[in-house]
Design a protein around this motif. Structure first.
Motif, PDB file in Angstrom:
ATOM      1  N   MET A  60       0.841  -1.190   0.000  1.00 58.56           N
ATOM      2  CA  MET A  60       0.000   0.000   0.000  1.00 58.56           C
ATOM      3  C   MET A  60       0.876   1.240   0.000  1.00 58.56           C
ATOM      4  O   MET A  60       1.917   1.257   0.645  1.00 58.56           O
ATOM      5  N   THR A  61       0.421   2.255  -0.673  1.00 52.42           N
ATOM      6  CA  THR A  61       1.157   3.505  -0.663  1.00 52.42           C
ATOM      7  C   THR A  61       0.864   4.239   0.639  1.00 52.42           C
ATOM      8  O   THR A  61      -0.086   3.922   1.347  1.00 52.42           O
ATOM      9  N   SER A  62       1.669   5.234   0.960  1.00 50.12           N
ATOM     10  CA  SER A  62       1.471   5.972   2.209  1.00 50.12           C
ATOM     11  C   SER A  62       0.142   6.723   2.199  1.00 50.12           C
ATOM     12  O   SER A  62      -0.528   6.819   3.228  1.00 50.12           O
ATOM     13  N   ASN A  63      -0.258   7.267   1.054  1.00 49.45           N
ATOM     14  CA  ASN A  63      -1.564   7.941   0.963  1.00 49.45           C
ATOM     15  C   ASN A  63      -2.702   6.970   1.236  1.00 49.45           C
ATOM     16  O   ASN A  63      -3.703   7.328   1.842  1.00 49.45           O
ATOM     17  N   THR A  64      -2.552   5.736   0.788  1.00 50.58           N
ATOM     18  CA  THR A  64      -3.587   4.727   1.011  1.00 50.58           C
ATOM     19  C   THR A  64      -3.710   4.423   2.491  1.00 50.58           C
ATOM     20  O   THR A  64      -4.808   4.367   3.028  1.00 50.58           O
ATOM     21  N   ARG A  65      -2.572   4.224   3.157  1.00 52.07           N
ATOM     22  CA  ARG A  65      -2.608   3.959   4.598  1.00 52.07           C
ATOM     23  C   ARG A  65      -3.258   5.110   5.353  1.00 52.07           C
ATOM     24  O   ARG A  65      -4.078   4.904   6.244  1.00 52.07           O
ATOM     25  N   LEU A  66      -2.907   6.340   4.969  1.00 56.77           N
ATOM     26  CA  LEU A  66      -3.470   7.514   5.619  1.00 56.77           C
ATOM     27  C   LEU A  66      -4.982   7.566   5.408  1.00 56.77           C
ATOM     28  O   LEU A  66      -5.740   7.806   6.338  1.00 56.77           O
ATOM     29  N   ARG A  67      -5.418   7.298   4.188  1.00 56.25           N
ATOM     30  CA  ARG A  67      -6.848   7.360   3.893  1.00 56.25           C
ATOM     31  C   ARG A  67      -7.616   6.268   4.625  1.00 56.25           C
ATOM     32  O   ARG A  67      -8.720   6.477   5.100  1.00 56.25           O
ATOM     33  N   LEU A  68      -7.026   5.081   4.739  1.00 53.06           N
ATOM     34  CA  LEU A  68      -7.688   3.995   5.463  1.00 53.06           C
ATOM     35  C   LEU A  68      -7.792   4.291   6.949  1.00 53.06           C
ATOM     36  O   LEU A  68      -8.788   3.968   7.582  1.00 53.06           O
ATOM     37  N   SER A  69      -6.749   4.896   7.498  1.00 50.57           N
ATOM     38  CA  SER A  69      -6.758   5.148   8.939  1.00 50.57           C
ATOM     39  C   SER A  69      -7.641   6.326   9.323  1.00 50.57           C
ATOM     40  O   SER A  69      -8.141   6.385  10.440  1.00 50.57           O
ATOM     41  N   MET A  96     -10.419  -6.725  -4.650  1.00 47.16           N
ATOM     42  CA  MET A  96     -10.984  -5.781  -5.612  1.00 47.16           C
ATOM     43  C   MET A  96      -9.940  -5.125  -6.509  1.00 47.16           C
ATOM     44  O   MET A  96     -10.203  -4.852  -7.666  1.00 47.16           O
ATOM     45  N   VAL A  97      -8.759  -4.855  -5.975  1.00 49.69           N
ATOM     46  CA  VAL A  97      -7.737  -4.130  -6.721  1.00 49.69           C
ATOM     47  C   VAL A  97      -6.800  -5.131  -7.366  1.00 49.69           C
ATOM     48  O   VAL A  97      -6.231  -5.978  -6.710  1.00 49.69           O
ATOM     49  N   ARG A  98      -6.658  -5.034  -8.678  1.00 52.33           N
ATOM     50  CA  ARG A  98      -5.875  -6.014  -9.432  1.00 52.33           C
ATOM     51  C   ARG A  98      -4.405  -5.633  -9.593  1.00 52.33           C
ATOM     52  O   ARG A  98      -3.604  -6.449  -9.985  1.00 52.33           O
ATOM     53  N   GLY A  99      -4.063  -4.395  -9.315  1.00 51.05           N
ATOM     54  CA  GLY A  99      -2.688  -3.955  -9.522  1.00 51.05           C
ATOM     55  C   GLY A  99      -1.759  -4.434  -8.437  1.00 51.05           C
ATOM     56  O   GLY A  99      -2.153  -5.041  -7.445  1.00 51.05           O
ATOM     57  N   GLU A 100      -0.484  -4.125  -8.628  1.00 48.85           N
ATOM     58  CA  GLU A 100       0.524  -4.522  -7.656  1.00 48.85           C
ATOM     59  C   GLU A 100       0.399  -3.711  -6.368  1.00 48.85           C
ATOM     60  O   GLU A 100       0.640  -4.206  -5.279  1.00 48.85           O
ATOM     61  N   VAL A 102      -1.990  -0.775  -4.044  1.00 49.67           N
ATOM     62  CA  VAL A 102      -3.290  -0.167  -3.800  1.00 49.67           C
ATOM     63  C   VAL A 102      -3.047   1.314  -3.599  1.00 49.67           C
ATOM     64  O   VAL A 102      -2.268   1.711  -2.736  1.00 49.67           O
ATOM     65  N   HIS A 103      -3.687   2.132  -4.422  1.00 55.78           N
ATOM     66  CA  HIS A 103      -3.530   3.578  -4.336  1.00 55.78           C
ATOM     67  C   HIS A 103      -4.766   4.191  -3.679  1.00 55.78           C
ATOM     68  O   HIS A 103      -5.833   3.571  -3.640  1.00 55.78           O
ATOM     69  N   ALA A 104      -4.612   5.390  -3.175  1.00 54.19           N
ATOM     70  CA  ALA A 104      -5.721   6.070  -2.498  1.00 54.19           C
ATOM     71  C   ALA A 104      -6.935   6.205  -3.409  1.00 54.19           C
ATOM     72  O   ALA A 104      -8.070   6.104  -2.955  1.00 54.19           O
ATOM     73  N   THR A 105      -6.724   6.373  -4.709  1.00 51.77           N
ATOM     74  CA  THR A 105      -7.854   6.504  -5.638  1.00 51.77           C
ATOM     75  C   THR A 105      -8.649   5.206  -5.762  1.00 51.77           C
ATOM     76  O   THR A 105      -9.816   5.234  -6.142  1.00 51.77           O
TER      77      THR A 105
END
Length: 123
Positions: free
Chosen positions: A1-10, A31-35, A37-40
């Motif tokens: 997960m990217t740092s933005n993703t972690r921030l958005r989840l928390s 759900m996410v097929r990519g390597e 997971v981005h915040a978008t």
């Protein structure tokens, strides 16, 4: 997960929701097929947080009609990609030819018969 993703989840989640967070991470992984997971990729969470059901614009029709439309699309696409070669189209769809022929008949899809094309050119 990217740092933005972690921030958005928390954000907006309580510390006591550890089980919810684990369940959410498993759901996101599916759900996410990519390597990464981005915040978008988490846009679906906005409706969950606001309490508003996401609006899905789907035509008013019964389930059999909707499934038929959904099934017809890949049949037409496989035929287009295989230049109307029914054997190749069946292979692309991972079905046997007899089933493909039944689908073609059901949906009124006409495929040019190679024998008729060759016979028509010689006349």
């Amino acid at each position: 997960m990217t740092s933005n993703t972690r921030l958005r989840l928390s954000s907006g989640r309580s510390a006591s929701g550890v089980r919810s967070m684990r369940r959410l991470r498993r759901m996101i992984a599916v759900m996410v097929r990519g390597e990464y997971v981005h915040a978008t990729d988490l846009a679906f969470l906005e409706g969950e947080r606001s309490g508003i059901d996401p609006v899905i614009d789907w035509p008013d029709e019964d389930l059999p009609s909707a499934l038929a439309r959904l099934e017809e699309m890949p049949v037409r696409r496989a035929l287009a990609h295989s230049n109307d070669n029914r054997t190749d189209a069946a292979r692309r769809l991972n079905v046997n030819r007899q089933l493909l022929y039944a689908k073609l008949k059901r949906y009124g899809i006409e495929v040019a018969d190679e024998k008729n094309i060759e016979g028509g050119e010689g006349e």
